[in-house]
Design a protein around this motif. Structure first.
Motif, PDB file in Angstrom:
ATOM      1  N   UNK A 372      38.503  46.763  43.710  1.00  0.00           N
ATOM      2  CA  UNK A 372      37.684  47.819  44.301  1.00  0.00           C
ATOM      3  C   UNK A 372      36.944  47.320  45.550  1.00  0.00           C
ATOM      4  N   UNK A 373      37.151  46.047  45.917  1.00  0.00           N
ATOM      5  CA  UNK A 373      36.626  45.508  47.174  1.00  0.00           C
ATOM      6  C   UNK A 373      37.796  44.826  47.881  1.00  0.00           C
ATOM      7  N   UNK A 374      38.203  45.374  48.994  1.00  0.00           N
ATOM      8  CA  UNK A 374      39.303  44.791  49.758  1.00  0.00           C
ATOM      9  C   UNK A 374      38.740  44.010  50.935  1.00  0.00           C
ATOM     10  N   UNK A 375      39.148  42.738  51.099  1.00  0.00           N
ATOM     11  CA  UNK A 375      38.720  41.995  52.294  1.00  0.00           C
ATOM     12  C   UNK A 375      39.309  42.642  53.543  1.00  0.00           C
ATOM     13  N   UNK A 378      43.174  42.429  54.896  1.00  0.00           N
ATOM     14  CA  UNK A 378      44.057  41.967  53.831  1.00  0.00           C
ATOM     15  C   UNK A 378      44.238  43.078  52.798  1.00  0.00           C
ATOM     16  N   UNK A 379      45.163  42.829  51.886  1.00  0.00           N
ATOM     17  CA  UNK A 379      45.392  43.794  50.806  1.00  0.00           C
ATOM     18  C   UNK A 379      45.628  43.021  49.521  1.00  0.00           C
ATOM     19  N   UNK A 380      44.669  43.058  48.613  1.00  0.00           N
ATOM     20  CA  UNK A 380      44.802  42.323  47.361  1.00  0.00           C
ATOM     21  C   UNK A 380      45.670  43.104  46.386  1.00  0.00           C
ATOM     22  N   UNK A 381      46.588  42.396  45.730  1.00  0.00           N
ATOM     23  CA  UNK A 381      47.422  42.972  44.685  1.00  0.00           C
ATOM     24  C   UNK A 381      46.908  42.470  43.348  1.00  0.00           C
ATOM     25  N   UNK A 382      46.353  43.337  42.508  1.00  0.00           N
ATOM     26  CA  UNK A 382      45.755  42.870  41.249  1.00  0.00           C
ATOM     27  C   UNK A 382      46.740  42.125  40.357  1.00  0.00           C
ATOM     28  N   UNK A 383      48.026  42.503  40.416  1.00  0.00           N
ATOM     29  CA  UNK A 383      49.010  41.827  39.564  1.00  0.00           C
ATOM     30  C   UNK A 383      49.321  40.421  40.053  1.00  0.00           C
ATOM     31  N   UNK A 384      49.120  40.185  41.358  1.00  0.00           N
ATOM     32  CA  UNK A 384      49.455  38.872  41.924  1.00  0.00           C
ATOM     33  C   UNK A 384      48.248  37.946  42.030  1.00  0.00           C
ATOM     34  N   UNK A 385      47.042  38.447  41.758  1.00  0.00           N
ATOM     35  CA  UNK A 385      45.843  37.632  41.910  1.00  0.00           C
ATOM     36  C   UNK A 385      45.816  36.487  40.901  1.00  0.00           C
ATOM     37  N   UNK A 386      45.437  35.301  41.376  1.00  0.00           N
ATOM     38  CA  UNK A 386      45.292  34.133  40.497  1.00  0.00           C
ATOM     39  C   UNK A 386      43.829  33.781  40.262  1.00  0.00           C
ATOM     40  N   UNK A 387      42.950  34.425  41.014  1.00  0.00           N
ATOM     41  CA  UNK A 387      41.516  34.233  40.820  1.00  0.00           C
ATOM     42  C   UNK A 387      40.789  35.460  41.346  1.00  0.00           C
ATOM     43  N   UNK A 388      39.551  35.615  40.949  1.00  0.00           N
ATOM     44  CA  UNK A 388      38.758  36.761  41.373  1.00  0.00           C
ATOM     45  C   UNK A 388      38.406  36.639  42.855  1.00  0.00           C
ATOM     46  N   UNK A 390      35.485  37.280  45.346  1.00  0.00           N
ATOM     47  CA  UNK A 390      34.041  37.505  45.274  1.00  0.00           C
ATOM     48  C   UNK A 390      33.391  37.626  46.646  1.00  0.00           C
ATOM     49  N   UNK A 391      34.226  37.674  47.709  1.00  0.00           N
ATOM     50  CA  UNK A 391      33.678  37.760  49.051  1.00  0.00           C
ATOM     51  C   UNK A 391      33.346  39.189  49.455  1.00  0.00           C
ATOM     52  N   UNK A 392      32.967  39.328  50.732  1.00  0.00           N
ATOM     53  CA  UNK A 392      32.612  40.644  51.253  1.00  0.00           C
ATOM     54  C   UNK A 392      33.866  41.420  51.638  1.00  0.00           C
ATOM     55  N   UNK A 393      33.697  42.738  51.793  1.00  0.00           N
ATOM     56  CA  UNK A 393      34.819  43.579  52.168  1.00  0.00           C
ATOM     57  C   UNK A 393      34.423  45.038  52.188  1.00  0.00           C
ATOM     58  N   UNK A 394      35.407  45.894  51.971  1.00  0.00           N
ATOM     59  CA  UNK A 394      35.207  47.339  52.007  1.00  0.00           C
ATOM     60  C   UNK A 394      35.527  47.920  50.640  1.00  0.00           C
ATOM     61  N   UNK A 395      34.688  48.840  50.186  1.00  0.00           N
ATOM     62  CA  UNK A 395      34.883  49.454  48.878  1.00  0.00           C
ATOM     63  C   UNK A 395      36.120  50.352  48.911  1.00  0.00           C
ATOM     64  N   UNK A 396      36.909  50.277  47.839  1.00  0.00           N
ATOM     65  CA  UNK A 396      38.126  51.079  47.720  1.00  0.00           C
ATOM     66  C   UNK A 396      38.287  51.521  46.273  1.00  0.00           C
ATOM     67  N   UNK A 397      39.038  52.599  46.052  1.00  0.00           N
ATOM     68  CA  UNK A 397      39.182  53.152  44.696  1.00  0.00           C
ATOM     69  C   UNK A 397      37.805  53.331  44.055  1.00  0.00           C
ATOM     70  N   UNK A 398      36.847  53.747  44.878  1.00  0.00           N
ATOM     71  CA  UNK A 398      35.454  53.853  44.444  1.00  0.00           C
ATOM     72  C   UNK A 398      34.869  55.222  44.708  1.00  0.00           C
ATOM     73  N   UNK A 399      35.734  56.272  44.598  1.00  0.00           N
ATOM     74  CA  UNK A 399      35.254  57.632  44.730  1.00  0.00           C
ATOM     75  C   UNK A 399      34.581  57.887  46.064  1.00  0.00           C
ATOM     76  N   UNK A 400      33.366  58.424  46.030  1.00  0.00           N
ATOM     77  CA  UNK A 400      32.668  58.815  47.245  1.00  0.00           C
ATOM     78  C   UNK A 400      32.272  57.634  48.127  1.00  0.00           C
TER      79      UNK A 400
END
Length: 843
Positions: A372-375, A378-388, A390-400
């Motif tokens: 729900x936070x994309x750097x 870049x585009x993070x793929x939850x299935x390919x992530x090996x670690x969380x 925790x940096x800054x970015x833009x909110x996504x899949x977060x409704x309003x």
């Protein structure tokens, strides 16, 4: 002339008697001198002082004596931290009563401290186990109770099965009891607490007032322990209401998070196994017994281990759900070994994509990972992530909130939660309220009673003190005898006059040590805890000396008590902090390890005093290392300190026929017109300057101060052989001897007072003014100049101080070594650094 041998035993006891007869260390707040309150942490009366005590109290005594000589009105008291587990456990071991054990030890340790010659105002001595002390502590408790800063509640507590008592969080070290090293368990108990969290913000904020006066690491330890976090409290509605332990109905679970911007990434909520809703949540669940077994196992894990980043995350599903506050989605409720009931709300939201702990947990148990936070870029793929992430970015899949920078989203989400009545912006602290109940006998009684008609009732203030019965027989297993002692436990209700029972828990001994510095200011006042005039004059403590191990125990509690008693009107309004400066001394080791009976490496102060004298023991403890460092005890080291004092004695005795009763720095420039006398006077003033600077509280480098005096003594031995015996030269030598004795007086007061008297002076060195150096006396006649040829050292010359470049170049070119190394070469350049070097460049 026959020379008297140095005999420390006779000299030291002579001067200790005289100091006592003359009340040399007494002080009063009615003085026109500037005040200086010097205090070392008071000891448990364990039986004998140890070398750690000697080092601690020698540091403080040097500071106190030096400040007196510098013109300050010095308060330097001593007392006894006499209640608590150490004394009670020792008494049980020795099959005696804690009172008898404690007061016999106090008598013994007092005599040992006196034998070391410490400059205490013994009129102010306190023992925390005396009713005249703890009666005021009981009064403080009643006022704290009245203000809501003392309260009683049932909750999981740290329980030491060996000491048979609960422990505050700060008293659990790596999962073990701070006193006996037993493994601490968790136990549900109703206990008394002080609301230290009410002062969390002020305790944190006021750490800035201590910067520069307290060690950085102590400030950092307190800041981390208080642990302020800013975020949001979010309410997740329960799918089915749950019953609390008190029988009330809970409609939601509240979590605290520092990352409200990630709320749309929640895929589970994790509760502490000790959470009060657990039993209700698992009611009817077919795996409820498995959940209960998990709860039992995790509850008895080490608390610190459960907070460790390296902890293997474990959890179990409860069978229950909450509702997401924005999406309405069903969110499963799990229990996790990494969540603590008394930290935050005992519940956390699981956001695997943006918290590493949650990520590990989700991967282990197959829970969804939602980005729900994309750097940016870049585009993070939850299935390919090996670690969380925790940096800054833009909110996504977060409704309003889609497209909102997550830094801004934190406040925006919190505001929307508050608007909907589902949460709010808030802060929390790692700091927990202080559990002050102890299920032991040897402590101050808590002044409340329990009445069937009236409930919990505070004792009336006019009935204080509630006395600890000294006829109670302590038990071999350490359990308190008070609950079975009817003469104490049965009482009359102060409110209705009916039958009642006293509280049989006693106060944590750290309560006593949280306010004792203020009691020293008016220790004999019997109609109030403090004389406000004296308290205003003396407090805060200007210099406190003690171990770093108390950073988040005694030192934090003392800061809290100061602020609470200020707000209750017992302290003046301006008194925000108890200790202006703090020195944390290192330990005295033997063979690289801490001294202990089990290791067989204890060095007994009494044995060393008998062999070498108190002055030698004091000197070695201060010379062996800077005060904040550990040092390893050395038999050769203490022998070296003893030889130095013999050397001072011998210098004095062998020179008595040329000594007169001058004060330090008493010889004039005319007395030291030239030669050895001039050099010795310069060395004397250089030493006074060096020692004075090293003795400043912000430096406190006693080892280098002692070393400087040693160098002056060496210079006096050499000068004595070369100097003439004119009246002027004898004055220079006498002045130097007076400076040696004056500068050493805080370290080795017995020897120095003895030689001071033999020199013909009246009065004590303690009452002499600290010497002042003369800048003019520091000037050099000549300086040593390094001679280089092409950057290589080829010799040195003595040149007049202040010689200009031309004069130095001329002297260098005429030097035989320079001539030899430039023979046949052409000088291309001459580099002159006045007062330091001449470099001749030639080829």
């Amino acid at each position: 002339m026959s020379q008297e041998r140095y005999n420390p035993q006779d000299i030291e006891q002579k001067w200790q008697r005289r100091w006592a007869d003359e009340h040399a260390f007494d002080c009063d707040h009615n003085s026109d001198k500037p005040k200086y309150y010097l205090l070392e942490m008071f000891p448990y009366p364990s039986g004998n002082i140890h070398m750690g005590h000697v080092r601690n109290y020698s540091i403080g005594d040097v500071m106190a004596r030096c400040k007196r000589m510098q013109g300050f009105n010095v308060l330097h008291p001593m007392g006894w931290d006499a209640f608590g587990l150490p004394a009670e456990n020792a008494a049980i071991k020795h099959r005696t009563h804690p009172a008898k054990w404690t007061y016999a030890n106090i008598d013994n340790m007092r005599a040992q401290l006196r034998r070391l010659g410490y400059s205490y105002d013994w009129r102010r001595e306190v023992a925390t186990s005396r009713p005249e002390y703890y009666r005021w502590e009981q009064l403080f408790f009643l006022r704290l109770l009245e203000k809501g800063l003392a309260y009683r509640k049932k909750a999981p507590q740290n329980w030491c099965p060996s000491c048979h008592t609960v422990l505050a969080n700060e008293q659990v070290i790596d999962g073990l009891c701070w006193r006996c090293d037993s493994r601490v368990e968790q136990k549900d108990l109703t206990q008394w607490f002080l609301r230290i969290t009410a002062y969390g913000d002020e305790l944190l904020r006021d750490l800035s007032k201590l910067e520069g006066g307290w060690p950085d690491r102590v400030i950092a330890m307190q800041r981390n322990w208080i642990g302020k976090s800013t975020g949001a409290a979010i309410r997740f509605a329960l799918e089915k209401p749950a019953a609390t332990a008190e029988g009330e109905e809970a409609a939601f679970i509240e979590v605290f998070t520092t990352r409200p911007d990630t709320v749309f990434g929640v895929s589970f909520v994790t509760l502490a196994p000790e959470h009060p809703l657990v039993e209700s949540l698992i009611a009817g669940y077919d795996k409820a017994d498995e959940v209960r077994a998990f709860v039992t196992r995790i509850r008895n894990m080490d608390r610190l281990e459960r907070q460790s980043d390296t902890l293997e995350k474990e959890g179990i599903f409860t069978g229950a759900y909450v509702v997401h506050p924005f999406t309405g989605e069903r969110v499963p409720i799990w229990l996790g070994n990494f969540v603590l009931a008394d930290y935050g709300t005992g519940a956390v939201m699981g956001v695997p994509a943006h918290d590493q702990r949650d990520f590990d947990f989700a991967r282990k148990y197959g829970l969804p990972v939602r980005v729900v936070i994309q750097p940016r870029g870049e585009r993070l793929d939850p299935d390919a992530m090996t670690e969380a992430y925790t940096g800054e970015g833009v909110m996504t899949h977060s409704g309003q909130f889609d497209g909102v920078p997550n830094v801004d989203g934190k406040a925006a989400v919190a505001a929307e939660l508050e608007r909907q009545g589902k949460g709010r912006a808030t802060t929390q602290f790692r700091l927990r309220d202080w559990n002050i109940s102890r299920q032991r006998y040897w402590g101050a009684p808590i002044p409340v009673v329990y009445c069937e008609q009236c409930g919990m009732v505070p004792e009336k203030e006019e009935n204080l003190p509630v006395l600890l019965p000294l006829d109670a027989q302590v038990r071999d297993d350490g359990k308190s005898p008070l609950p079975e002692l009817d003469a104490f436990a049965r009482c009359v209700c102060p409110k209705c006059g009916g039958p009642a029972r006293r509280e049989t828990d006693t106060l944590d001994t750290f309560v006593e040590s949280s306010w004792y510095p203020a009691r020293y200011t008016s220790a004999r006042k019997d109609d109030a805890p403090f004389d406000m005039e004296a308290l205003n004059y003396w407090m805060p403590v200007d210099q406190y000396v003690g171990g770093v191990e108390h950073a988040i125990l005694h030192l934090l509690y003392s800061r809290f008590f100061t602020k609470a008693l200020r707000d209750l009107g017992f302290y003046p309004p301006h008194l925000d902090e108890p200790f202006t400066r703090l020195l944390t001394q290192g330990m005295v080791l033997k063979d690289g390890g801490k001294m202990s009976k089990s290791k067989g490496n204890i060095v007994a102060p009494a044995d060393m005093i008998e062999k070498y004298g108190a002055d030698t023991v004091r000197l070695f403890c201060l010379f062996a290392a800077p005060p904040e460092r550990d040092f390893d005890w050395s038999d050769s080291g203490i022998e070296g300190s003893y030889r130095f004092l013999q050397r001072v004695w011998r210098l004095f005795e062998e020179s008595r026929d040329r000594l007169s009763p001058l004060k330090a720095c008493g010889a004039t420039a005319d007395d030291a017109a030239a030669g050895e006398a001039r050099a010795l006077r310069r060395k004397e003033h250089l030493t006074v300057k060096k020692v004075s600077e090293d003795m400043q509280p912000e430096r406190s480098q006693f080892n280098t101060a002692i070393s400087a005096v040693m160098e002056l003594v060496n210079a006096m031995y050499l000068a004595r052989e070369k100097m003439g015996r004119s009246e002027a030269e004898n004055r220079v030598f006498s002045s130097a001897m007076a400076s040696v004795l004056t500068l050493l007086a805080p370290f080795t007061p017995h020897l120095c007072d003895e030689l001071w008297e033999r020199m013909g002076h009246d009065g004590l060195l303690l009452n002499e003014a600290w010497p002042a150096w003369d800048e003019a006396a520091l000037a050099q006649d000549t300086v040593t100049i390094a001679l280089q040829v092409n950057g290589k050292l080829r010799g040195t010359i003595e040149a007049p101080a202040g010689a200009d470049k031309a004069a130095l170049e001329e002297l260098a070119r005429a030097d035989a070594n320079v001539l030899r190394h430039t023979d046949g070469l052409t000088v291309r350049k001459v580099i002159v650094v006045p007062g330091k070097l001449v470099n001749i460049v030639a080829n």
